[in-house]
Design a protein around this motif. Structure first.
Motif, mmCIF file in Angstrom:
data_model
loop_
_atom_site.group_PDB
_atom_site.id
_atom_site.type_symbol
_atom_site.label_atom_id
_atom_site.label_comp_id
_atom_site.label_asym_id
_atom_site.label_seq_id
_atom_site.Cartn_x
_atom_site.Cartn_y
_atom_site.Cartn_z
ATOM 1 N N LYS A 110 44.677 45.817 32.967
ATOM 2 C CA LYS A 110 43.619 46.002 33.708
ATOM 3 C C LYS A 110 42.540 44.991 33.479
ATOM 4 C CE LYS A 110 44.960 50.594 35.186
ATOM 5 N NZ LYS A 110 44.479 52.225 35.289
ATOM 6 N N CYS A 111 41.550 44.694 34.319
ATOM 7 C CA CYS A 111 40.134 44.112 33.946
ATOM 8 C C CYS A 111 39.091 44.604 34.682
ATOM 9 C CB CYS A 111 40.355 42.798 33.856
ATOM 10 S SG CYS A 111 40.495 41.997 35.795
ATOM 11 N N LYS A 112 37.833 44.170 34.410
ATOM 12 C CA LYS A 112 36.830 44.537 35.250
ATOM 13 C C LYS A 112 35.948 43.593 35.842
ATOM 14 C CE LYS A 112 35.804 49.369 33.225
ATOM 15 N NZ LYS A 112 34.814 50.202 32.479
ATOM 16 N N ASP A 113 35.571 43.647 36.966
ATOM 17 C CA ASP A 113 35.008 42.542 37.503
ATOM 18 C C ASP A 113 33.603 43.018 38.207
ATOM 19 O OD1 ASP A 113 37.068 40.641 37.056
ATOM 20 O OD2 ASP A 113 37.929 41.123 38.899
ATOM 21 N N TYR A 114 32.614 42.152 38.459
ATOM 22 C CA TYR A 114 31.416 42.255 39.414
ATOM 23 C C TYR A 114 31.801 41.951 40.872
ATOM 24 C CZ TYR A 114 28.260 43.149 35.723
ATOM 25 O OH TYR A 114 27.351 43.830 34.608
ATOM 26 N N ILE A 115 32.507 40.709 40.951
ATOM 27 C CA ILE A 115 32.971 40.153 42.007
ATOM 28 C C ILE A 115 34.250 39.805 41.843
ATOM 29 C CG2 ILE A 115 32.761 38.445 43.957
ATOM 30 C CD1 ILE A 115 30.006 37.762 42.816
ATOM 31 N N SER A 116 35.185 40.382 42.901
ATOM 32 C CA SER A 116 36.602 40.381 42.884
ATOM 33 C C SER A 116 37.410 39.925 44.125
ATOM 34 C CB SER A 116 37.346 41.544 42.291
ATOM 35 O OG SER A 116 38.472 41.614 41.840
ATOM 36 N N LEU A 117 38.458 40.131 44.242
ATOM 37 C CA LEU A 117 39.417 40.104 45.255
ATOM 38 C C LEU A 117 40.278 41.507 45.602
ATOM 39 C CD1 LEU A 117 40.819 36.624 45.075
ATOM 40 C CD2 LEU A 117 38.660 37.148 46.050
ATOM 41 N N TYR A 118 40.604 41.970 46.828
ATOM 42 C CA TYR A 118 41.419 43.159 46.698
ATOM 43 C C TYR A 118 42.779 42.828 46.231
ATOM 44 C CZ TYR A 118 41.671 41.205 51.797
ATOM 45 O OH TYR A 118 41.895 40.676 53.101
ATOM 46 N N THR A 119 43.501 43.934 45.829
ATOM 47 C CA THR A 119 44.810 44.076 45.499
ATOM 48 C C THR A 119 45.605 44.309 46.539
ATOM 49 O OG1 THR A 119 44.878 46.172 44.933
ATOM 50 C CG2 THR A 119 44.119 45.042 43.281
#
Length: 218
Positions: free
Chosen positions: A138-147
Motif C-alpha cells: 500500500k501507499c498514501k497519496d494526496y492526488i491519485s487515480l482510482y483502483t
C-alpha cells in the motif's frame, strides 16, 4: 407599462432577445446559472462541483476522515504510467508527478495548479493486483487515480469521459508491464505502462470544510 413589467411578461427566449437588443452582450450575465459556494461535506453524492478550476464528481462523504472523495469529471491530460513499463503505482513517475507540491502548497502540475495541499487529506491506496496479489503493498497519496475496485464500487456515479485512462491497479506481478485501464465506453481494459497516451483522471480527498462551487449532477 415600463420595460421591467414588459420583460416580466415575456417567455425566456423573448426576454433574452429583447434584453440583448437593449443592453448588448452585457445581457448574457442575466441568464447565467447562479452557482452556490458551499463546504464540500454539504454536497450530495453524485453532484458535480468545481474546485481548483476543475470539475469533480462527488463519490463519497468520508466522515471517519472528515473528508470527501472526488474524481475529475474528465481526463485532464495524457501521460505514461511508467516509462520503464512497470505496473507498480508506488514506484510510478506519474504518482510522483501528481503528488509534487510547491512551497506555497500549490500542485506543480499545470492542469492542477488550483489544488492546494492544505485542502487535501492524504489517503491510503491499495495496490493489490487484479489477480489478487498483494506484493506491492500500500501507499498514501494526496492526488491519485482510482483502483479497479474503487471504479467498480463507484461506477454508477462516474460518467464516461470519452477517453481511455489509467487506474492504479496492475494486471499481475508476473505480467508486470500491464496496467488496468478504463476504456472510453466505460469498460475495463489493460494497457502497457509505457504508453504515453493514457488519460489521467485525478482522484483526491478534499477536507470537509473546503469551499467548492456546486455545478449540477454528473
Amino acid at each position: 407599462m415600463n420595460r421591467f413589467e414588459q420583460v416580466k411578461g415575456m417567455e425566456m427566449p423573448d426576454a433574452k432577445k429583447y434584453l440583448t437588443e437593449l443592453l448588448g452582450d452585457k445581457a448574457e450575465i442575466l441568464f447565467e446559472e447562479l452557482r452556490v459556494t458551499v463546504k464540500a461535506a454539504e454536497v450530495e453524492v453524485g453532484a458535480v462541483i468545481k474546485y481548483g478550476g476543475i470539475e469533480w464528481v462527488v463519490l463519497e462523504c468520508r466522515r471517519w476522515s472528515d473528508s470527501v472523495l472526488v474524481v475529475a469529471k474528465d481526463c485532464l491530460f495524457e501521460a505514461e504510467f511508467d516509462g520503464d513499463n512497470k505496473n507498480n503505482w508506488a514506484d510510478s513517475p506519474l504518482r510522483d508527478f501528481l503528488n509534487d507540491f510547491a512551497d506555497d502548497e500549490s500542485c506543480t502540475v499545470n492542469q492542477l495548479r488550483g489544488i492546494k495541499r492544505s485542502d487535501l487529506v492524504m489517503f491510503e491506496r491499495d495496490l493489490t493486483t487484479d489477480d489478487g496479489m498483494t506484493d506491492y503493498g500500500k501507499c498514501k497519496d494526496y492526488i491519485s487515480l482510482y483502483t479497479c475496485d474503487e471504479y467498480r464500487r463507484f461506477r454508477k456515479l462516474i460518467p464516461n469521459c470519452g477517453k481511455w485512462h489509467w487506474t492504479i491497479t496492475g494486471d499481475s506481478i508476473v505480467y508486470s508491464y500491464n496496467v488496468r485501464s478504463v476504456i472510453s465506453d466505460g469498460s475495463l481494459g489493460s494497457d502497457y505502462a509505457c504508453y504515453g497516451s493514457g488519460g489521467v483522471r485525478p482522484l483526491c480527498n478534499l477536507k470537509s470544510d473546503t469551499l467548492v462551487e456546486v455545478i449540477g449532477r454528473g
